[in-house]
Design a protein around this motif. Structure first.
Motif, PDB file in Angstrom:
ATOM      1  N   LYS A 129      -2.284  -0.815   7.047  1.00 24.71           N
ATOM      2  CA  LYS A 129      -3.310  -1.438   6.167  1.00 24.71           C
ATOM      3  C   LYS A 129      -2.364  -2.264   5.212  1.00 24.71           C
ATOM      4  CE  LYS A 129      -7.325  -2.096   4.679  1.00 24.71           C
ATOM      5  NZ  LYS A 129      -8.363  -2.803   5.584  1.00 24.71           N
ATOM      6  N   VAL A 130      -1.134  -1.713   4.950  1.00 30.90           N
ATOM      7  CA  VAL A 130      -0.457  -2.584   3.975  1.00 30.90           C
ATOM      8  C   VAL A 130       0.003  -3.686   4.771  1.00 30.90           C
ATOM      9  CG1 VAL A 130       1.922  -2.403   2.901  1.00 30.90           C
ATOM     10  CG2 VAL A 130       0.404  -0.554   2.467  1.00 30.90           C
ATOM     11  N   PHE A 131       0.374  -3.759   5.783  1.00 32.49           N
ATOM     12  CA  PHE A 131       1.051  -4.800   6.853  1.00 32.49           C
ATOM     13  C   PHE A 131      -0.148  -5.805   7.024  1.00 32.49           C
ATOM     14  CE2 PHE A 131       4.800  -2.668   7.237  1.00 32.49           C
ATOM     15  CZ  PHE A 131       5.619  -3.405   7.866  1.00 32.49           C
ATOM     16  N   GLU A 132      -1.413  -5.103   7.267  1.00 33.24           N
ATOM     17  CA  GLU A 132      -2.496  -5.956   7.536  1.00 33.24           C
ATOM     18  C   GLU A 132      -2.644  -7.015   5.941  1.00 33.24           C
ATOM     19  OE1 GLU A 132      -7.434  -5.541   8.020  1.00 33.24           O
ATOM     20  OE2 GLU A 132      -5.898  -3.805   8.517  1.00 33.24           O
ATOM     21  N   GLU A 133      -2.418  -6.572   4.861  1.00 30.77           N
ATOM     22  CA  GLU A 133      -2.621  -7.118   3.669  1.00 30.77           C
ATOM     23  C   GLU A 133      -1.480  -8.151   3.472  1.00 30.77           C
ATOM     24  OE1 GLU A 133      -5.178  -6.901   1.450  1.00 30.77           O
ATOM     25  OE2 GLU A 133      -6.141  -5.956   3.042  1.00 30.77           O
ATOM     26  N   GLY A 134      -0.483  -8.059   4.178  1.00 30.03           N
ATOM     27  CA  GLY A 134       0.622  -8.897   4.209  1.00 30.03           C
ATOM     28  C   GLY A 134       1.697  -8.735   2.885  1.00 30.03           C
ATOM     29  N   ILE A 135       1.565  -7.407   2.497  1.00 27.59           N
ATOM     30  CA  ILE A 135       2.482  -7.222   1.323  1.00 27.59           C
ATOM     31  C   ILE A 135       3.747  -7.227   1.807  1.00 27.59           C
ATOM     32  CG2 ILE A 135       3.025  -5.237  -0.369  1.00 27.59           C
ATOM     33  CD1 ILE A 135       0.166  -4.582  -0.213  1.00 27.59           C
TER      34      ILE A 135
END
Length: 588
Positions: free
Chosen positions: A133-139
């Motif tokens: 999820k963190v990668f999906e958000e591009g963080i």
């Protein structure tokens, strides 16, 4: 993939595998590729014997996106054995001594890049679902901008496995367990701060280091298995995931400026396209390794909810220090919000009954005798709906052999009858319940079976093609060898290698006494210095043995006469051929 702590002969074998992976990534796109253009080769430093699966996927996407005009050449084992190998690798790329590299995100705060620290805050990103999820958000991609201040170009960040705490003599589940203890780590400021908050001292270790002098080690499961730490440590805290191990990919300014704008863009786009494969690889690392570690006897211990809560409270001062940086504070809040909305528990590694206990066969109380069954069919056969593969168009007698042992099934064909060369037709696992047998391999087949003395009859085959039903159900199978008539491989064997044995294959390796141990489904090879050079699961049936669970698979024929074991027809990288097959082994 991970670095396996190996002796020189085994390390040479893993390099062979790495070269094969690299060459596969370097072939220009044959469909519309720029075959006449000399490719730009980027040397990519990485510390493992072979590139992690996440990197291999990324390199393949780079090759495709650039039509083969950019090729990635992995420099394996870079800075291996150095405690500060990641910081030194960063400096190598900055100096232009190597084009590209990856290091764990943890390493950059030693190079005064603090942008990744929110990703590594203790017990924040504690599941692969949250990491996705963190990668999906591009963080993580936003965090890459921090590399500009140290004259590097951030290419991308790929997800990695969860880190665990490996306890040498005891499990580590609460702050008091860490007080006064020495904890091994891959060097990082935020890691040092986190363990210091628990009263522990940290010791930077090189990849694959021995555990001498440490009481615990923060490490992912695949490295625990790959380096065989289960031989010297006893415990993993199953549900304590201090932080993930993301891979940061970066390139030096000179190498980057030598690329076209489209090629530069392809490096980053390839990271996005490899994301799902990288997530799958991270899950696979944990799932495959935990089964091996459970079978090897490592104890997975749960931390209670109260114990996890006490760790979270003990780590509050670390968060206070990280929040002194406004950007880090904002990322911490965003990740915490994602975690709250997702609502998932920390990933938990645990042993199931099948992993903890040696296989007892396909099912308890099975009335299907193990052994080798035979069936003969003459082709063409009148009334057969269709011939199986390999027999089509022949008028030969075909001898089929069906071997059942410890839940494993193999089916072989000898086209031309007994004495003809065997061809493998099916291999997988099987289980039985009442009068039903389920075969799982390349697809799943289910059939009804009956046993009458030594005769096995299969009928009502479901799930396969016409040829499958023809082979399995045409005639009854006759049991010709019950169980195993061969003496067992289990036990310890030794052999002595000379310098001449290695020289004959133009390979460097140690001379002296090697030990080969088969125990509870695991095979271990130890070199003259007492170092484990190979450890993997194995299966043996009839005259063949095959290993699994290791990046280098060894397949061989074997024969035993008295206390002597001879291995031949070895299919494996060269160093293993020397060690396994140069001389017979003697049972101890």
């Amino acid at each position: 993939m991970h670095r396996t702590k190996t002796s020189r002969w085994a390390a040479a074998a893993t390099v062979v595998g790495a070269i094969a992976v690299t060459s596969a990534c370097q072939s220009p796109d044959r469909a519309g590729g720029d075959a006449d253009v000399d490719p730009t080769v980027l040397t990519f430093a990485q510390p493992n014997d072979g590139a992690p699966d996440q990197l291999v996927a990324w390199a393949e996407h780079v090759n495709r996106l650039t039509n083969g005009t950019v090729q990635i050449e992995f420099a394996n084992g870079h800075r291996i054995g150095e405690p500060d190998y990641e910081s030194a690798t960063i400096a190598d790329v900055q100096a232009g001594e190597i084009d590209m590299a990856w290091v764990g995100a943890r390493a950059f705060d030693r190079a005064d890049v603090t942008s990744f620290q929110a990703l590594l805050a203790p017990m924040l990103v504690d599941s692969l679902d949250l990491q996705a999820k963190v990668f999906e958000e591009g963080i993580p991609q936003e965090m890459l901008a921090g590399l500009e201040q140290v004259d590097l170009v951030g290419v991308g960040v790929l997800p990695g496995p969860m880190r665990k705490v490996l306890g040498v003599e005891k499990p580590f589940t609460k702050p008091a367990d860490f007080a006064g203890q020495m904890v091994g780590m891959q060097d990082s400021k935020v890691t040092e701060l986190s363990f210091a908050a628990l009263g522990a001292t940290t010791k930077p270790l090189p990849s694959g280091a021995d555990l001498d002098g440490v009481d615990a080690y923060e490490q992912q499961l695949s490295s625990i298995w790959g380096n065989h730490y289960e031989l010297s440590a006893g415990f993993v805290t199953s549900n304590l995931n201090p932080w993930p191990r993301p891979l940061v990919l970066f390139i030096g300014n000179s190498a980057y400026d030598g690329l076209t704008e489209d090629q530069q863009q392809a490096l980053s786009v390839a990271t996005d396209e490899a994301m799902l494969e990288a997530l799958d690889a991270s899950r696979a690392e944990d799932e495959e390794s935990v089964a091996d570690l459970c079978k090897a006897g490592l104890d997975f211990v749960d931390a209670s909810a109260d114990e996890l809560g006490s760790l979270e409270r003990a780590w509050a001062p670390v968060y206070d220090e990280l929040r002194a940086n406004p950007d880090t504070s904002e990322w911490l809040d965003r990740i915490a919000a994602l975690k709250a909305s997702l609502g998932v528990e920390p990933d938990k590694a645990q042993c199931d009954d099948a992993a903890q206990e040696p296989s007892q066969g396909p099912s308890a109380g099975s009335q299907l005798p193990e052994g080798t069954y035979e069936m003969t069919v003459s082709w063409p056969r009148t009334g057969a709906p269709c011939p199986p593969g390999g027999a089509e168009g022949t008028s030969d007698e075909v001898l089929y052999e069906l071997m059942l042992a410890e839940g494993v099934v193999e089916q072989w064909a000898r086209i031309g009858g007994r004495g003809a060369e065997r061809e493998l037709g099916w291999k997988g696992t099987y289980q039985v319940f009442r009068d039903q047998i389920e075969l799982s391999g390349d697809g799943t087949l289910t059939a009804t079976f009956t046993i009458d003395g030594d005769t096995l009859t299969l009928s009502d085959m479901r799930g396969g093609g016409c040829g499958d039903a023809t082979i399995w159900t045409t005639n009854p199978w006759v049991l010709v060898t019950e169980g195993s008539e061969e003496p067992t491989l289990e036990g310890t064997w030794t052999t002595t290698l000379t310098e001449g044995d290695w020289a004959a294959e133009a390979i460097s390796g140690p001379a002296g006494l090697f030990t080969l141990t088969f125990e509870d489904g695991l095979v271990t090879v130890t070199d003259p210095g007492g170092e484990v050079g190979y450890r993997a699961e194995y299966r043996a049936f009839r005259d063949r043995i095959q290993t699994s669970g290791h990046q280098d698979v060894v397949t061989a024929s074997y024969s035993m006469e008295g206390d002597q074991l001879t291995l031949s027809e070895i299919e494996a990288p060269g160093p293993y051929v020397v060690v396994w097959g140069s001389h017979p082994w003697v049972r101890q």
